[in-house]
Design an enzyme around this catalytic site. Structure first.
Site, mmCIF file in Angstrom:
data_model
loop_
_atom_site.group_PDB
_atom_site.id
_atom_site.type_symbol
_atom_site.label_atom_id
_atom_site.label_comp_id
_atom_site.label_asym_id
_atom_site.label_seq_id
_atom_site.Cartn_x
_atom_site.Cartn_y
_atom_site.Cartn_z
ATOM 1 N N ARG A 1 26.945 -6.193 32.776
ATOM 2 C CA ARG A 1 26.487 -5.580 31.457
ATOM 3 C C ARG A 1 26.621 -6.230 30.351
ATOM 4 O O ARG A 1 26.294 -6.082 29.215
ATOM 5 C CB ARG A 1 27.358 -4.409 31.229
ATOM 6 C CG ARG A 1 27.094 -3.273 32.547
ATOM 7 C CD ARG A 1 27.944 -2.022 31.977
ATOM 8 N NE ARG A 1 28.200 -1.383 33.513
ATOM 9 C CZ ARG A 1 28.849 -0.478 33.551
ATOM 10 N NH1 ARG A 1 29.740 0.142 32.667
ATOM 11 N NH2 ARG A 1 28.911 0.041 34.728
ATOM 12 N N THR B 1 26.543 -2.885 38.570
ATOM 13 C CA THR B 1 25.568 -2.593 37.584
ATOM 14 C C THR B 1 24.233 -3.304 38.090
ATOM 15 O O THR B 1 23.475 -3.946 37.293
ATOM 16 C CB THR B 1 25.940 -2.897 36.374
ATOM 17 O OG1 THR B 1 27.211 -2.328 35.950
ATOM 18 C CG2 THR B 1 24.962 -1.997 35.491
ATOM 19 N N LYS C 1 28.844 4.413 46.604
ATOM 20 C CA LYS C 1 29.584 4.897 45.589
ATOM 21 C C LYS C 1 29.053 6.207 45.111
ATOM 22 O O LYS C 1 27.992 6.336 44.967
ATOM 23 C CB LYS C 1 29.290 3.584 44.547
ATOM 24 C CG LYS C 1 29.500 3.689 43.121
ATOM 25 C CD LYS C 1 29.262 2.717 42.348
ATOM 26 C CE LYS C 1 29.472 2.865 40.644
ATOM 27 N NZ LYS C 1 29.851 1.702 40.146
ATOM 28 N N GLU D 1 35.302 -5.502 40.563
ATOM 29 C CA GLU D 1 33.874 -5.508 40.326
ATOM 30 C C GLU D 1 33.521 -5.842 38.949
ATOM 31 O O GLU D 1 33.977 -5.202 37.737
ATOM 32 C CB GLU D 1 33.399 -4.025 40.555
ATOM 33 C CG GLU D 1 32.048 -3.729 40.256
ATOM 34 C CD GLU D 1 31.545 -2.179 40.120
ATOM 35 O OE1 GLU D 1 32.066 -1.450 41.056
ATOM 36 O OE2 GLU D 1 30.438 -1.958 39.512
HETATM 37 C C1 3PG Z 1 30.881 2.148 36.772
HETATM 38 O O1 3PG Z 1 29.875 1.273 36.475
HETATM 39 O O2 3PG Z 1 31.143 1.960 37.964
HETATM 40 C C2 3PG Z 1 31.256 2.869 35.691
HETATM 41 O O3 3PG Z 1 30.902 2.682 34.585
HETATM 42 C C3 3PG Z 1 32.939 2.788 35.585
HETATM 43 O O4 3PG Z 1 33.251 4.294 35.189
HETATM 44 P P1 3PG Z 1 34.618 4.353 34.190
HETATM 45 O O5 3PG Z 1 34.215 3.421 32.963
HETATM 46 O O6 3PG Z 1 34.411 5.858 33.746
HETATM 47 O O7 3PG Z 1 35.400 3.868 34.832
#
Ligand code: 3PG
Length: 213
Positions: free
Chosen positions: A45, A69, A129, A41
């Site tokens: 960002r 995101t 999710k 994924e």
């Molecule tokens: C996401 O966008 O899915 C999370 O920010 C990932 O979470 P993590 O960085 O705590 O693994």
């Protein structure tokens, strides 16, 4: 079986990438792919995210590339044009769901409560999710949701690491786990793709033994 369930059921870990350059995105993705990862994924960002998605798809046609995101319809449209394999959001709105359906783009929406799951079921989703997984209740929440929400499956993400991932994967309503724990900032900054490949390979071998769904 829904398209998203089918996709997620083949995964153990869905790595979550925040990338700074196309080269970095390709380096990380190649290392993960070499470790046995079959889907990543790439989050929207950073300004380079869409170009990075296109670059990774071109460099690694065997790797499934999701865009993460997704927070608005414009994001959904942009990633559909970048030809992503599926879209991931930290949340769920009717307009996001309708946009993904109109674009025929497989969509994994985010939820963190039973009510949000019910809203998603009404919109035709059966895989979500769970985000932010550790903050919203972790494995205990997933266990509690499994009885009233039988038939619903999750990819928990947010706060998952090598130490707690097995607690999630052992649950029958968890198809795979998402996270960025294998991409520590200093290792990425150093471009140490070998280290990422080796630690991810070890993680996959270890965690796949716990997977129950
Ligand atoms: C996401 O966008 O899915 C999370 O920010 C990932 O979470 P993590 O960085 O705590 O693994």
């Amino acid at each position: 079986m829904s398209d998203m369930r089918e996709r997620l059921s083949h995964l153990t870990i869905l790595p979550v990438l925040v990338v700074n350059t196309e080269e970095e995105a390709i380096g990380i993705s190649q290392a993960l792919f070499d470790a046995g990862i079959t889907a990543v994924e790439i989050t929207l960002r950073t300004p380079v995210a869409l170009d990075a998605i296109r670059a990774v798809k071109q460099a690694l046609p065997g790797l499934s590339v999701a865009a993460g995101t997704i927070t608005c319809v414009a994001d959904m449209e942009a990633v559909a044009h970048a030809d992503v394999d599926f879209a991931v959001s930290p949340g769920l709105t009717r307009s996001l769901a309708e946009c993904a359906a109109a674009l025929e783009l497989p969509f994994l929406p985010g939820v963190s409560t039973a009510s949000e799951v019910l809203g998603g079921l009404e919109l035709g989703f059966d895989c979500f999710k769970l985000f932010p997984a550790s903050a919203c209740g972790g494995p205990a929440l997933l266990k509690a949701l499994s009885a009233p929400l039988a038939g619903v499956s999750f990819c928990p993400t947010g706060g998952i690491n090598a130490g707690n991932a097995s607690d999630y994967l052992a649950l029958p309503n968890v198809l795979c786990v998402g996270g960025s724990w294998m991409l520590q900032a200093d290792i990425v900054a150093a471009g140490d793709w070998v280290s990422i490949r080796n630690s991810t390979r070890d993680s996959l071998a270890h965690l796949s033994r716990f997977q129950s769904a």
